[in-house]
Motif scaffolding. Sequence first.
Motif, PDB file in Angstrom:
ATOM      1  N   ASP A 128      -3.484   0.993  -3.236  1.00  0.00           N
ATOM      2  CA  ASP A 128      -2.956   0.933  -1.876  1.00  0.00           C
ATOM      3  C   ASP A 128      -3.911   1.671  -0.947  1.00  0.00           C
ATOM      4  O   ASP A 128      -4.082   2.896  -1.059  1.00  0.00           O
ATOM      5  N   ASN A 135      -2.592   4.780   0.911  1.00  0.00           N
ATOM      6  CA  ASN A 135      -2.540   6.007   0.110  1.00  0.00           C
ATOM      7  C   ASN A 135      -3.920   6.655   0.032  1.00  0.00           C
ATOM      8  O   ASN A 135      -4.049   7.887   0.073  1.00  0.00           O
ATOM      9  N   ARG A 165       5.298  -3.445  -7.398  1.00  0.00           N
ATOM     10  CA  ARG A 165       3.997  -3.276  -6.748  1.00  0.00           C
ATOM     11  C   ARG A 165       2.959  -2.781  -7.753  1.00  0.00           C
ATOM     12  O   ARG A 165       3.293  -2.183  -8.775  1.00  0.00           O
TER      13      ARG A 165
END
Length: 221
Positions: free
Chosen positions: A158, A161, A26
Motif C-alpha cells: 500500500d 502506508n 487486501r
Amino acid sequence: MSEAFCLELYKDKVVVSYYAEKFHGRKTANGERFNMYDMTCAHKTLPFNTIIRVTNYANGKSVDVRVNDRGPFVAGREVDLSKGAAVKLGMIKSGTAKVKIHIVKMGANTKQSAVSAAKAQKIPLTRSKGATSKAKAATQVVLKKGQLYDIQLGSFSDENNAREYARKIARAKFKNVAIQKSGSNTKVSVIKVDGKDVPSLVKQLEMKGFGNAFVRERKNR
C-alpha cells in the motif's frame, strides 16, 4: 523445559491492537491476501514469516502469530493482530491489550541484526534488479568510503502506508528519506549515504525504532 528457556523475550509490556473487516482480502506487505481469521500479524520491522507468541497480561491468554504485514502506524502500538488472533487473546471488546512478546521462530529471510552489522562494519546487501543468480545469494561486503548506498527500511504493498512511514522517519530528523517503486511494492529508504557513514546511521535508525535495515549499493552519479 519452561518458556523462559525455550523462547526469547522480544518486548515486554507493549500495546497491541487488531485489524479486521476493512482490510480483509487486501494484499499484505509480503504479497499475501489478508485473512482476518488467520493467525497473522503486522509488525514494522520483524522479518516476514517470523512467529511470535503474544501473551495478554489481563487474562494470561497467549497466541502464536506469523508476521506477514507491516504496521501498526499508530504511536505506542507494537503489533497489529488479525481479528482471529485478537479473539483468542480475549481483546475484542477493549480493542487493545498490554502484552509480552516472545520470539518463537525468526523468519527465513532473517539477516544479521542492524546493530551487529554496523559494529562489524558489514551490512547485508539486498538483491539488485538484473543481478545474476550467483549474485542474488545473500551476501555481506565491507562498506567502501566514497561509495554511496541506500538503506531500505520497509517495503509496502500500500503506497499510502509507505508514504506515512517515510513521513515518520523524516519527522525523526533523518534526511534523504525517499520512496521508491519496485513492481507492485513501494520501498522506503534513506538514500545516497556514504559507506563510511552507513554503520553509524543504521545504529541511529535502530535506536529510533527503524530497525531491520537492508543496504544496497547504488551507482554513484
